[in-house]
Design a protein around this motif. Structure first.
Motif, PDB file in Angstrom:
ATOM      1  N   ARG A 257       0.831  -1.206   0.000  1.00  0.00           N
ATOM      2  CA  ARG A 257       0.000   0.000   0.000  1.00  0.00           C
ATOM      3  C   ARG A 257       0.868   1.260   0.000  1.00  0.00           C
ATOM      4  O   ARG A 257       0.556   2.247  -0.666  1.00  0.00           O
ATOM      5  CB  ARG A 257      -0.932  -0.015   1.215  1.00  0.00           C
ATOM      6  CG  ARG A 257      -2.059  -1.045   1.088  1.00  0.00           C
ATOM      7  CD  ARG A 257      -2.975  -1.075   2.291  1.00  0.00           C
ATOM      8  NE  ARG A 257      -4.122  -1.961   2.059  1.00  0.00           N
ATOM      9  CZ  ARG A 257      -5.088  -2.184   2.947  1.00  0.00           C
ATOM     10  NH1 ARG A 257      -5.047  -1.579   4.129  1.00  0.00           N
ATOM     11  NH2 ARG A 257      -6.090  -2.993   2.640  1.00  0.00           N
ATOM     12  N   GLU A 261       1.238   4.098  -3.338  1.00  0.00           N
ATOM     13  CA  GLU A 261       1.098   5.558  -3.305  1.00  0.00           C
ATOM     14  C   GLU A 261       2.199   6.218  -4.130  1.00  0.00           C
ATOM     15  O   GLU A 261       1.996   7.262  -4.742  1.00  0.00           O
ATOM     16  CB  GLU A 261       1.152   6.054  -1.859  1.00  0.00           C
ATOM     17  CG  GLU A 261      -0.021   5.611  -0.997  1.00  0.00           C
ATOM     18  CD  GLU A 261      -1.332   6.269  -1.407  1.00  0.00           C
ATOM     19  OE1 GLU A 261      -1.283   7.340  -2.064  1.00  0.00           O
ATOM     20  OE2 GLU A 261      -2.397   5.722  -1.070  1.00  0.00           O
ATOM     21  N   PRO A 264       1.591   4.593  -8.534  1.00  0.00           N
ATOM     22  CA  PRO A 264       0.168   4.338  -8.789  1.00  0.00           C
ATOM     23  C   PRO A 264      -0.088   3.748 -10.179  1.00  0.00           C
ATOM     24  O   PRO A 264       0.798   3.678 -11.022  1.00  0.00           O
ATOM     25  CB  PRO A 264      -0.444   5.734  -8.682  1.00  0.00           C
ATOM     26  CG  PRO A 264       0.654   6.655  -9.097  1.00  0.00           C
ATOM     27  CD  PRO A 264       1.910   6.034  -8.582  1.00  0.00           C
ATOM     28  N   HIS A 265      -1.323   3.333 -10.380  1.00  0.00           N
ATOM     29  CA  HIS A 265      -1.753   2.896 -11.711  1.00  0.00           C
ATOM     30  C   HIS A 265      -1.684   4.079 -12.683  1.00  0.00           C
ATOM     31  O   HIS A 265      -1.607   5.241 -12.268  1.00  0.00           O
ATOM     32  CB  HIS A 265      -3.182   2.351 -11.639  1.00  0.00           C
ATOM     33  CG  HIS A 265      -3.310   1.078 -10.861  1.00  0.00           C
ATOM     34  ND1 HIS A 265      -2.987  -0.147 -11.376  1.00  0.00           N
ATOM     35  CD2 HIS A 265      -3.734   0.847  -9.583  1.00  0.00           C
ATOM     36  CE1 HIS A 265      -3.210  -1.088 -10.471  1.00  0.00           C
ATOM     37  NE2 HIS A 265      -3.659  -0.510  -9.377  1.00  0.00           N
ATOM     38  N   CYS A 267      -3.855   5.521 -14.299  1.00  0.00           N
ATOM     39  CA  CYS A 267      -4.938   6.490 -14.132  1.00  0.00           C
ATOM     40  C   CYS A 267      -4.707   7.405 -12.936  1.00  0.00           C
ATOM     41  O   CYS A 267      -5.459   8.366 -12.722  1.00  0.00           O
ATOM     42  CB  CYS A 267      -6.268   5.754 -13.963  1.00  0.00           C
ATOM     43  SG  CYS A 267      -6.360   4.733 -12.470  1.00  0.00           S
ATOM     44  N   THR A 269      -4.670   6.302  -9.734  1.00  0.00           N
ATOM     45  CA  THR A 269      -5.177   5.667  -8.522  1.00  0.00           C
ATOM     46  C   THR A 269      -4.108   4.761  -7.925  1.00  0.00           C
ATOM     47  O   THR A 269      -3.514   3.951  -8.635  1.00  0.00           O
ATOM     48  CB  THR A 269      -6.430   4.824  -8.832  1.00  0.00           C
ATOM     49  OG1 THR A 269      -7.410   5.667  -9.424  1.00  0.00           O
ATOM     50  CG2 THR A 269      -6.982   4.194  -7.561  1.00  0.00           C
ATOM     51  N   ALA A 270      -3.879   4.899  -6.627  1.00  0.00           N
ATOM     52  CA  ALA A 270      -2.839   4.099  -5.978  1.00  0.00           C
ATOM     53  C   ALA A 270      -3.250   2.640  -5.883  1.00  0.00           C
ATOM     54  O   ALA A 270      -2.506   1.735  -6.286  1.00  0.00           O
ATOM     55  CB  ALA A 270      -2.542   4.658  -4.590  1.00  0.00           C
ATOM     56  N   LYS A 272      -6.517  -0.041  -6.578  1.00  0.00           N
ATOM     57  CA  LYS A 272      -7.840  -0.305  -7.129  1.00  0.00           C
ATOM     58  C   LYS A 272      -8.464  -1.512  -6.429  1.00  0.00           C
ATOM     59  O   LYS A 272      -7.769  -2.298  -5.793  1.00  0.00           O
ATOM     60  CB  LYS A 272      -7.752  -0.589  -8.626  1.00  0.00           C
ATOM     61  CG  LYS A 272      -7.316   0.598  -9.474  1.00  0.00           C
ATOM     62  CD  LYS A 272      -7.313   0.217 -10.956  1.00  0.00           C
ATOM     63  CE  LYS A 272      -6.925   1.375 -11.831  1.00  0.00           C
ATOM     64  NZ  LYS A 272      -6.932   1.012 -13.277  1.00  0.00           N
ATOM     65  N   GLU A 273      -9.761  -1.647  -6.583  1.00  0.00           N
ATOM     66  CA  GLU A 273     -10.440  -2.840  -6.071  1.00  0.00           C
ATOM     67  C   GLU A 273     -10.575  -3.842  -7.218  1.00  0.00           C
ATOM     68  O   GLU A 273     -11.131  -3.528  -8.270  1.00  0.00           O
ATOM     69  CB  GLU A 273     -11.817  -2.491  -5.522  1.00  0.00           C
ATOM     70  CG  GLU A 273     -12.533  -3.697  -4.918  1.00  0.00           C
ATOM     71  CD  GLU A 273     -13.861  -3.340  -4.276  1.00  0.00           C
ATOM     72  OE1 GLU A 273     -14.515  -4.240  -3.708  1.00  0.00           O
ATOM     73  OE2 GLU A 273     -14.250  -2.139  -4.335  1.00  0.00           O
ATOM     74  N   ASP A 279      -7.240  -5.828  -2.855  1.00  0.00           N
ATOM     75  CA  ASP A 279      -6.340  -4.753  -3.278  1.00  0.00           C
ATOM     76  C   ASP A 279      -5.728  -5.095  -4.632  1.00  0.00           C
ATOM     77  O   ASP A 279      -5.363  -6.246  -4.886  1.00  0.00           O
ATOM     78  CB  ASP A 279      -5.202  -4.590  -2.274  1.00  0.00           C
ATOM     79  CG  ASP A 279      -5.599  -3.775  -1.050  1.00  0.00           C
ATOM     80  OD1 ASP A 279      -6.767  -3.374  -0.956  1.00  0.00           O
ATOM     81  OD2 ASP A 279      -4.721  -3.561  -0.182  1.00  0.00           O
ATOM     82  N   TYR A 281      -2.595  -3.560  -6.963  1.00  0.00           N
ATOM     83  CA  TYR A 281      -1.503  -2.598  -7.109  1.00  0.00           C
ATOM     84  C   TYR A 281      -0.861  -2.789  -8.474  1.00  0.00           C
ATOM     85  O   TYR A 281      -1.088  -3.776  -9.160  1.00  0.00           O
ATOM     86  CB  TYR A 281      -0.409  -2.817  -6.049  1.00  0.00           C
ATOM     87  CG  TYR A 281      -0.869  -3.401  -4.743  1.00  0.00           C
ATOM     88  CD1 TYR A 281      -1.568  -2.632  -3.817  1.00  0.00           C
ATOM     89  CD2 TYR A 281      -0.594  -4.731  -4.416  1.00  0.00           C
ATOM     90  CE1 TYR A 281      -1.977  -3.166  -2.608  1.00  0.00           C
ATOM     91  CE2 TYR A 281      -1.002  -5.274  -3.211  1.00  0.00           C
ATOM     92  CZ  TYR A 281      -1.702  -4.491  -2.311  1.00  0.00           C
ATOM     93  OH  TYR A 281      -2.107  -5.025  -1.123  1.00  0.00           O
TER      94      TYR A 281
END
Length: 310
Positions: A257, A261, A264-265, A267, A269-270, A272-273, A279, A281
């Protein structure tokens, strides 16, 4: 005269040779002699681990060469296409009725012999490692198997190139030196084994990098983290509140996690679901977290070794 020995008979016939005849590859860094030195009473057991570990590695190298040779023979059928050859090899290994099985039968028969012999060596490895005080601690670390411990000891033990003195896991001058031995160090801002474009021969010597030792830790990390499958915590959950997670799985998830940060992806976003509600990553973040977890295990092992192996 029949000179063939069964794997069990061959192992039974093996005598541990003199120290000088089994000394490992030169050690890239002087082991620490003070203030800690592994108790000499443990040396015999560690030497046996080292000896059978090397025999096991011989089997693995021979196995790899056979597989590559078998796939090379298949490339003649597929106009040199490596991917098709590898796929056909995989299919033929799984299917006894495969049309190429007969062509590959000599390789398959040889692999069965090597696998059986490797299994015998691993039995001796585990038997030896169980005699060491460190084993009591290691068996309490979920996901850290007997063979994993033996492999780390096998790669982190030997005789100093300059002094000829024996060293093992806890004798390195610091845990950072142990990390470097196992290919996990950070050197001048880059991960060990990746000195960058334009690296000279001297740069690679300074790296002190061994693909084999790094592979050992990669496999150990898989066992530690993925012991519950492709491990990811539930999206957004409090990791430490889940009693089903092991300590090192918690370490991995927390670090992942943190790394997410920073990485990130696309997009932005660090985390996603995933479709499974877990999680998700980036691969880079997950790999960095895995590496961090492998280093944490070595730090724990180093500390425990010094506590019980002196």
């Amino acid at each position: 005269m029949n000179m063939t020995l069964s794997p069990a008979a061959l192992c039974a016939a093996i005598q541990i040779p003199d120290v000088a005849s089994v000394s490992p590859r030169p050690f890239d860094g002087a082991p620490r002699q003070e203030p800690f030195t592994t108790n000499v009473h443990h040396h015999d057991a560690i030497e046996q681990v080292l000896y059978f570990y090397r025999l096991r590695q011989d089997m693995i190298r021979a196995r790899t060469k056979l597989i590559l040779q078998g796939q090379a023979s298949l490339r003649r059928i597929f106009d040199g296409d490596k991917e098709q050859a590898a796929s056909a090899w995989s299919d033929a290994m799984k299917d006894g009725a495969h049309q190429l099985r007969g062509m590959l039968s000599p390789y398959i028969a040889a692999l069965e012999v090597l696998d059986k012999q490797q299994s015998e060596y691993e039995k001796h490895l585990v038997k030896s490692v169980k005699t060491l005080p460190i084993y009591t601690w290691a068996k309490g670390v979920k996901g850290f198997g007997d063979l994993s411990l033996a492999c780390i000891i096998g790669e982190a033990s030997g005789y100093g190139k300059e002094t000829g003195e024996f060293y093992s896991v806890g004798d390195f001058k610091s845990v950072s030196a142990l990390w470097k031995r196992m290919g996990l160090a950070v050197l001048n801002g880059h991960r060990q084994g990746a000195p960058g474009k334009g690296a000279t021969a001297e740069d690679w010597i300074v790296e002190g990098y061994s693909k084999t030792r790094r592979s050992v830790m990669w496999n150990v990390g898989n066992s530690l983290i993925l012991s519950m499958g492709k491990f990811r915590p539930v999206f957004g959950e409090e990791i430490r509140s889940n009693p089903e997670y092991t300590e090192l799985q918690c370490v991995f998830a927390e670090r992942a996690r943190y790394e997410a940060e920073r990485l990130p992806h696309k997009c932005g976003t660090a985390i996603k679901e995933s479709k499974a509600g877990k999680d998700s990553y980036t691969l880079h973040a997950a790999n960095r977290a895995k590496r961090y977890t492998e280093k944490r295990l070595l730090r724990m092992l180093y500390a425990e070794w010094r506590a019980c192996m002196g």
